[in-house]
Design an enzyme around this catalytic site. Structure first.
Site, mmCIF file in Angstrom:
data_model
loop_
_atom_site.group_PDB
_atom_site.id
_atom_site.type_symbol
_atom_site.label_atom_id
_atom_site.label_comp_id
_atom_site.label_asym_id
_atom_site.label_seq_id
_atom_site.Cartn_x
_atom_site.Cartn_y
_atom_site.Cartn_z
ATOM 1 N N GLN C 199 -10.596 9.763 3.159
ATOM 2 C CA GLN C 199 -9.812 9.884 4.388
ATOM 3 C C GLN C 199 -10.451 10.986 5.218
ATOM 4 O O GLN C 199 -10.281 12.167 4.945
ATOM 5 C CB GLN C 199 -8.359 10.203 4.030
ATOM 6 C CG GLN C 199 -7.731 9.162 3.092
ATOM 7 C CD GLN C 199 -7.442 7.839 3.761
ATOM 8 O OE1 GLN C 199 -6.689 7.768 4.721
ATOM 9 N NE2 GLN C 199 -8.083 6.771 3.272
ATOM 10 N N GLY C 240 2.570 8.343 7.396
ATOM 11 C CA GLY C 240 1.348 7.814 6.815
ATOM 12 C C GLY C 240 0.123 8.054 7.689
ATOM 13 O O GLY C 240 0.223 8.478 8.852
ATOM 14 N N HIS C 241 -1.021 7.726 7.134
ATOM 15 C CA HIS C 241 -2.276 7.951 7.847
ATOM 16 C C HIS C 241 -2.374 7.102 9.102
ATOM 17 O O HIS C 241 -1.963 5.959 9.128
ATOM 18 C CB HIS C 241 -3.491 7.764 6.945
ATOM 19 C CG HIS C 241 -3.634 6.445 6.266
ATOM 20 N ND1 HIS C 241 -4.734 6.146 5.531
ATOM 21 C CD2 HIS C 241 -2.819 5.376 6.181
ATOM 22 C CE1 HIS C 241 -4.593 4.937 5.041
ATOM 23 N NE2 HIS C 241 -3.458 4.448 5.406
ATOM 24 N N ASN C 242 -2.909 7.716 10.138
ATOM 25 C CA ASN C 242 -3.181 7.037 11.415
ATOM 26 C C ASN C 242 -1.931 6.656 12.202
ATOM 27 O O ASN C 242 -2.022 5.909 13.184
ATOM 28 C CB ASN C 242 -4.077 5.814 11.205
ATOM 29 C CG ASN C 242 -5.436 6.222 10.669
ATOM 30 O OD1 ASN C 242 -5.746 6.037 9.492
ATOM 31 N ND2 ASN C 242 -6.218 6.844 11.513
#
Lengths: 347, 347, 347
Positions: C199, C240-242
């Protein structure tokens, strides 16, 4: 920042696959099809994005065998473009190396063992009888209790707590805020108050496990809580005492697993799922987000109960009707297993 | 590890109950009926496991009066085998003693008071005006703000944060990652943005409270958030500002309680339950897992709304039908109370 | 404790509004209508509490224009009593000032920059290339990785972790236990096991953001996770990511947002809501507590799916009927979008 560059030729030399087209142009990183520029390598893993190959500015793209002839730019052709993408990112972004040594402001008990190639950061605490393996990293503000084992090349990010007697295997990644081995939630009612049941099992975690930020895994009551090899846990998951999670199972964030529940191998459990205690989920089960699992599952497959949202006015009508289904459609024959807080047993 | 051994005679001398059969054989620990060996004492608390008495290899077993004659092995007969089991485990596994003293790498403000018999571990921080009672333990990486009170014999595991002005009673156990007294979620809308409402109440926690890993309890807006004596909170619970939780209530993991909600005494709240704010739950209420409590409960009893999971294909059909119940069964008369984020009041 | 006192005249001089009646009496604090005494100023923001004006013992009250003539006690009349109340509390309870300086037991890398007016507390760790702005405070046991930016006047309470390369704007408040920038949950299946997707995006947080205790915000896979100006996040939220969250959106505790989901501006999301990944919520959407959002929302408004609890016996009947709706009312035509753990794309 002087990131490394790689040509397609260099990438396939390291990761396999077949390079097609111009293979000597230097690439400086990985990007999505939409945001990539001419020095980026992108990837196509999901066929529904195939049309983006026509418009991407990427200098190269990772594709599956079926897309070999799609688009004019240089390609890497591989059977599993998504896994190949993962490895390509790792190639461009290697992990920072472990720097062997114990920070002078760490507190390592005289009866603990830290391998010579391990790194222990500032303000970490390592208790008596604990062992930190070769190439492991213990981040700042971690506490390892007494008798803790950390396998080789396992990395604890800052601020991980591992209680006495728990163990992690090799090559694990544990994110900040994780608590491993706190007491399970066990108590016995007696004369109108609660008597604590000492939790004297431990937590045993296998190899290649990743644990997300602020996840908690409780120690067992008598026996251990066990997390299998290759398990991946997202953030803010709660694993109750004496749970057993099988190898390569993945669990998304905010899921809670009550005590003494067993989950098989190769399961995929969505976010914010709840599992009651003392049940068993077989191998290769998928549970979609926000489901509530109230009894054992013995057949592989996908299971659900999360209700999708809708406009509030519609919901008002439907929820109210649901509340009186029994008055509109007759009586039910099946019981609903509720989650009991305490089953009065610890096995 | 040189654990202690006890005979049945010694156990009943300490914990009461009646020893039946061979009472002089040394026992080295407690185990479940299934995993016990001849040096273990097991227990039978749930009648459905009675048949295991025939096959267990346990050297002795704790049973209720009704099981006095079942099985040939030595027994302890007691009215409450589960609570007796809890106390027996504690006998074999005493808590590590508190070692009086302040670690040289702890930071204790000159205007804080630490009782001579209390233990303060490495890298703990204790602010001005705080008081740590006799026999208490403050783990590594704990921060007590200013004016914090920790009662006698209360144990904070590593990495607990207690904000300014909050207090814990005696004999509490607080696990790693707990945050007590962070600001409640209060703000007022003004001209298209949010104005923070300073949270100037505190958190007051009674005696004999246990708080699980990564649970958070917010400070009150004006008045205090209050946790009664004997309350047991599991991991990853969120208690909003100005909640009041009555004595001996137990709450399972991942439950969230919105602000200004009052919960009575002797309640049992399952895992991953949500309670909206500004409601009141009376004494002796049980709420099963994953329920959503949207209005006050005034009658003791059990309440539910968690939907059990089912095979995904079945769920697709049923959820879709649920979404149009209003078109198949007529219109509803009852409103669904939604959770409002901010009720524009703080009492 | 020598808190400040203010007269109505002094309050309106600082905060605006109109003082009515006795304006010179000293007031020592703010309280609710029910608990206020003669030295307190109370407020009336919700009309349903208007009757309490007749019985309150408050020495003064903040009211809206419509309540100017209600009650005999001194008043401050303002268009937005709730926001005025917020500012009045802040007047009586100013934040403790930042005390410039780096504690001798903090570990600040030689290549980090800490503004001369910033405060760094004991046992904080600040990595190479990080920058702490003027008037910021880094609490005890915080870890800032490498290349972290903390804007002016931002306060990190004790025990916040910010991973490498992440940034926070100005005037943010971050509570204990928050983890910013841990790895998103990304992996690719390959040959029966999971390959980690590094990531390599970061987290970018705007100005005036507040983040509650034990909330986690993951770093992006390739691009960044972005939190807009003025966003307010309660405790134990998972982002969460993004994900991208628009300005001035507020989210209540225990909500989980899966990766790559975009939320608009001025949204209000209730507690314990789940949002699947890869969807988009438009501006000015309200989602009530415990809803499960499974697809994009393109119209402002209120959305729901949390089922209110009911007595367990009623629930048994209704849930069982729900499970066989398809057999009682016919078949469905609409699909239920399940949450997929991994969409095989990262954009």
């Amino acid at each position: 920042l002087g990131s490394p560059t790689f040509t397609l030729r260099q990438i396939v030399a390291r990761l396999g696959g077949e390079a097609v087209g111009e293979v000597e142009a230097p690439l400086s990183g990985v990007a999505s099809l939409d945001s990539a520029g001419p020095r980026h390598i992108a990837f196509l893993a999901n066929p529904k994005y195939r049309s983006r190959l026509a418009t991407t500015r990427a200098g190269a793209v990772i594709v599956g065998p079926g897309d070999r002839d799609v688009g004019a730019m240089p390609q890497i052709v591989t059977d599993n473009p998504y896994a190949y993408y993962a490895r390509t990112v790792a190639l461009f972004h290697p992990q920072p190396p472990v720097v062997a040594g114990i920070h002078p402001f760490a507190q390592v008990d005289g009866n603990a063992y830290v391998a010579p190639g391990a790194q222990v950061d500032a303000f970490a605490v390592i208790g008596a009888g604990s062992r930190v393996g070769e190439g492991a990293r213990i981040g700042s503000h971690c506490t390892l209790g007494e008798g803790v084992t950390i396998g080789a090349e396992t990395r604890l990010h800052p601020r991980v707590t591992v209680y006495d007697g728990c163990s992690l295997g090799e090559r694990c990644i544990v994110h900040s805020g994780v608590v491993i081995g706190a007491d399970g939630f066990g108590m016995a009612r007696d004369d109108g108050h609660w008597v604590k049941i000492p939790q004297v099992g431990a937590v045993r975690i296998g190899d290649d496990v990743e644990i997300g930020a602020n996840t908690t895994i409780d120690r067992g009551a008598l026996d251990d809580t066990v997390i299998g090899d290759g398990v991946k846990l997202d953030n803010q998951i709660q694993v109750g005492h004496n749970c057993v999670i099988g190898a390569n199972t993945v669990i998304a964030g905010c899921t809670g697993i009550s005590g003494s529940t067993t989950i098989g191998r190769d399961c995929m459990i969505g976010g914010a799922v709840g599992l009651v205690g003392h049940i068993s989920i077989c191998d290769r089960v998928t549970i979609t987000g926000m489901s509530f699992v109230t009894k054992s599952i013995t057949q592989p497959g996908t299971y659900s109960s999360g209700l999708p949202s809708m406009p509030h006015a519609d919901w008002l009508r439907n929820a109210a009707l649901l509340r009186k289904l029994d008055r509109t459609t007759g009586h039910a024959r099946h019981a609903l297993p509720g989650e009991d807080l305490d089953r009065n047993d610890d096995d």
